[in-house]
Write a protein that holds these residues in place. Structure first.
Motif, mmCIF file in Angstrom:
data_model
loop_
_atom_site.group_PDB
_atom_site.id
_atom_site.type_symbol
_atom_site.label_atom_id
_atom_site.label_comp_id
_atom_site.label_asym_id
_atom_site.label_seq_id
_atom_site.Cartn_x
_atom_site.Cartn_y
_atom_site.Cartn_z
ATOM 1 N N HIS A 135 -23.206 70.858 -41.835
ATOM 2 C CA HIS A 135 -22.420 69.658 -42.100
ATOM 3 C C HIS A 135 -20.943 69.951 -42.361
ATOM 4 N N SER A 136 -20.546 71.201 -42.192
ATOM 5 C CA SER A 136 -19.133 71.527 -42.365
ATOM 6 C C SER A 136 -18.316 70.824 -41.277
ATOM 7 N N LYS A 137 -17.243 70.192 -41.681
ATOM 8 C CA LYS A 137 -16.414 69.414 -40.757
ATOM 9 C C LYS A 137 -15.348 70.265 -40.075
ATOM 10 N N GLU A 138 -15.239 71.517 -40.477
ATOM 11 C CA GLU A 138 -14.201 72.359 -39.895
ATOM 12 C C GLU A 138 -14.613 73.826 -39.939
ATOM 13 N N GLY A 139 -13.992 74.607 -39.100
ATOM 14 C CA GLY A 139 -14.090 76.052 -39.186
ATOM 15 C C GLY A 139 -15.299 76.693 -38.544
ATOM 16 N N ILE A 140 -16.274 75.914 -38.084
ATOM 17 C CA ILE A 140 -17.486 76.487 -37.506
ATOM 18 C C ILE A 140 -17.555 76.120 -36.026
ATOM 19 N N ALA A 141 -17.408 77.110 -35.166
ATOM 20 C CA ALA A 141 -17.458 76.868 -33.727
ATOM 21 C C ALA A 141 -18.875 76.950 -33.190
ATOM 22 N N GLN A 142 -19.694 77.772 -33.822
ATOM 23 C CA GLN A 142 -21.073 77.971 -33.363
ATOM 24 C C GLN A 142 -21.914 78.377 -34.566
ATOM 25 N N LEU A 143 -23.153 77.891 -34.611
ATOM 26 C CA LEU A 143 -24.043 78.198 -35.726
ATOM 27 C C LEU A 143 -25.431 78.518 -35.197
ATOM 28 N N GLY A 144 -25.988 79.618 -35.676
ATOM 29 C CA GLY A 144 -27.336 79.996 -35.281
ATOM 30 C C GLY A 144 -28.094 80.580 -36.453
ATOM 31 N N ILE A 145 -29.407 80.630 -36.343
ATOM 32 C CA ILE A 145 -30.217 81.310 -37.344
ATOM 33 C C ILE A 145 -31.090 82.348 -36.654
ATOM 34 N N PHE A 146 -31.368 83.424 -37.359
ATOM 35 C CA PHE A 146 -32.305 84.448 -36.896
ATOM 36 C C PHE A 146 -33.558 84.321 -37.755
ATOM 37 N N THR A 147 -34.693 84.127 -37.126
ATOM 38 C CA THR A 147 -35.908 83.908 -37.892
ATOM 39 C C THR A 147 -37.108 84.499 -37.164
ATOM 40 N N SER A 148 -38.235 84.535 -37.840
ATOM 41 C CA SER A 148 -39.451 85.119 -37.272
ATOM 42 C C SER A 148 -40.281 84.064 -36.553
ATOM 43 N N GLN A 149 -41.197 84.521 -35.700
ATOM 44 C CA GLN A 149 -42.099 83.593 -35.019
ATOM 45 C C GLN A 149 -42.979 82.876 -36.033
ATOM 46 N N ASN A 150 -43.357 83.575 -37.091
ATOM 47 C CA ASN A 150 -44.187 82.951 -38.123
ATOM 48 C C ASN A 150 -43.463 81.769 -38.767
ATOM 49 N N THR A 151 -42.171 81.928 -39.036
ATOM 50 C CA THR A 151 -41.405 80.828 -39.612
ATOM 51 C C THR A 151 -41.293 79.667 -38.637
ATOM 52 N N VAL A 152 -41.090 79.968 -37.372
ATOM 53 C CA VAL A 152 -41.023 78.914 -36.356
ATOM 54 C C VAL A 152 -42.335 78.128 -36.325
ATOM 55 N N ASP A 153 -43.449 78.841 -36.480
ATOM 56 C CA ASP A 153 -44.768 78.196 -36.428
ATOM 57 C C ASP A 153 -45.066 77.392 -37.694
ATOM 58 N N THR A 154 -44.692 77.941 -38.848
ATOM 59 C CA THR A 154 -45.083 77.311 -40.121
ATOM 60 C C THR A 154 -44.057 76.312 -40.647
ATOM 61 N N LYS A 155 -42.838 76.361 -40.147
ATOM 62 C CA LYS A 155 -41.797 75.441 -40.589
ATOM 63 C C LYS A 155 -41.197 74.731 -39.375
ATOM 64 N N ALA A 156 -42.097 74.273 -38.513
ATOM 65 C CA ALA A 156 -41.684 73.698 -37.235
ATOM 66 C C ALA A 156 -40.761 72.493 -37.404
ATOM 67 N N ASP A 157 -41.053 71.631 -38.377
ATOM 68 C CA ASP A 157 -40.239 70.431 -38.574
ATOM 69 C C ASP A 157 -38.800 70.795 -38.927
ATOM 70 N N PHE A 158 -38.655 71.778 -39.813
ATOM 71 C CA PHE A 158 -37.321 72.201 -40.221
ATOM 72 C C PHE A 158 -36.573 72.823 -39.044
ATOM 73 N N ILE A 159 -37.266 73.648 -38.265
ATOM 74 C CA ILE A 159 -36.648 74.289 -37.110
ATOM 75 C C ILE A 159 -36.206 73.246 -36.086
ATOM 76 N N GLU A 160 -37.053 72.271 -35.835
ATOM 77 C CA GLU A 160 -36.704 71.222 -34.872
ATOM 78 C C GLU A 160 -35.512 70.400 -35.360
ATOM 79 N N LYS A 161 -35.443 70.176 -36.652
ATOM 80 C CA LYS A 161 -34.310 69.438 -37.206
ATOM 81 C C LYS A 161 -33.014 70.212 -36.991
#
Length: 314
Positions: A23-49
């Protein structure tokens, strides 16, 4: 404009840091996260958001050099929000970042109690040891990469929470029971940071590279004594609470006993003893340095804790 990759983005601290960056309005050109497959599977709603907000998701093994380097190639800034048990994973991440020319800045997972508050006592505090190893690695091996430690002191929402019965002697605020256990005399001031402010302070540090370069920033939301916190709870609930105290000598005894018995809650006793002894206090905080003086108040976070505990009881 920074290109930021976050590790530990779905954890307790990481969610708030990620939210603030998204939600930063300035200074961020690109944002990514590095996470595990387990997190993608168990926190799918958060990842999709996150995906819906334009956040890039890099899935891999944080201990695998090739996985990490593949993600590193698109960014210039690393923000780490690893939990206490994963602190040492940062050493490899730092080593690989130092060797990756496009990575310019690294924010280690330092949020919380200042691990170098006192040159006499801090090096011997058991909960500090892993973070101290990371700092030692940076001092000895990191030459090119810039770093910033964002030192916030205790998180207010956790410090003002309701502790399990077995450990409430280490301090608790029970909204439903209108009960509190204060540490020391209750007059000792402690500097706290709220979880939303944690994220905002990391963003502020990121947006002020000159001021934050190779520094340990001492930042917080507000300072209050245990009695002041209690008074705010009583004001907002409209009732007087039942109050007990754990004197400092008793807190130290319980802390020593917990470590001797290898109680997993020993860290809680140690950190709260440090806070009560004044290990969060400074003549000046660094909020002004990074234009982050507009922080949440004691009243705001107490209202949030009351709401959280009330909803949990329904």
């Amino acid at each position: 404009m920074a290109k930021v990759l976050i590790f530990g983005a779905t954890g307790v601290a990481g969610k708030h840091i990620t939210h603030a960056l998204v939600h930063s309005k300035e200074g961020i050109a690109q944002l990514g996260i590095f996470t595990s497959q387990n997190t993608v599977d168990t926190k799918a709603d958060f990842i999709e958001k996150l995906k819906s907000k334009g956040v890039d998701i890099h899935v891999g093994d944080v201990t695998n050099e090739q996985d990490v380097l593949a993600a590193y190639k698109d960014y210039d800034t690393i923000v780490n929000a690893a939990g206490r048990n994963a602190i040492l994973s940062q050493i490899d991440l730092l080593r690989w970042a130092e060797q990756t020319s496009n990575i310019k800045r690294f924010f280690p997972s330092e949020y919380g109690t200042d691990i170098e508050y006192s040159s006499e006592t801090s090096p011997h505090e058991k909960p500090h040891q892993l973070k101290l190893k990371v700092r030692a690695f940076i001092k000895e091996h990191i030459k090119r990469l810039e770093h910033t430690y964002v030192v916030t002191g205790p998180y207010a929402e956790m410090a003002f929470g309701r502790m399990p019965p077995a450990i409430e002697v280490a301090g608790t605020f029970d909204v439903q029971g209108k009960r509190a256990v204060l540490l020391g005399t209750g007059d000792e001031p402690v500097s706290y940071t709220t979880m939303p402010d944690l994220g905002n302070l990391v963003v502020a540090a990121l947006l002020h590279p000159e001021q934050a370069r190779n520094k340990a920033l001492k930042v917080n939301s507000f300072t209050a004594s245990g009695k002041a916190v209690l008074a705010e709870f009583e004001k907002q609930t409209g009732e007087k609470w039942n109050v007990k105290f754990t004197p400092m000598n008793e807190l130290k005894r319980l802390e020593k006993e917990a470590w001797e018995k290898e109680n997993p809650m020993a860290t809680v006793y140690t950190l709260r003893r440090i806070w009560t002894e004044g290990g969060t206090l400074y003549k000046e905080r660094d909020n002004k340095l990074i234009d982050a003086e507009d922080t949440e108040t004691l009243a705001t976070v107490v209202a949030r804790v009351i709401s959280t505990q009330t909803k949990a009881a329904i």
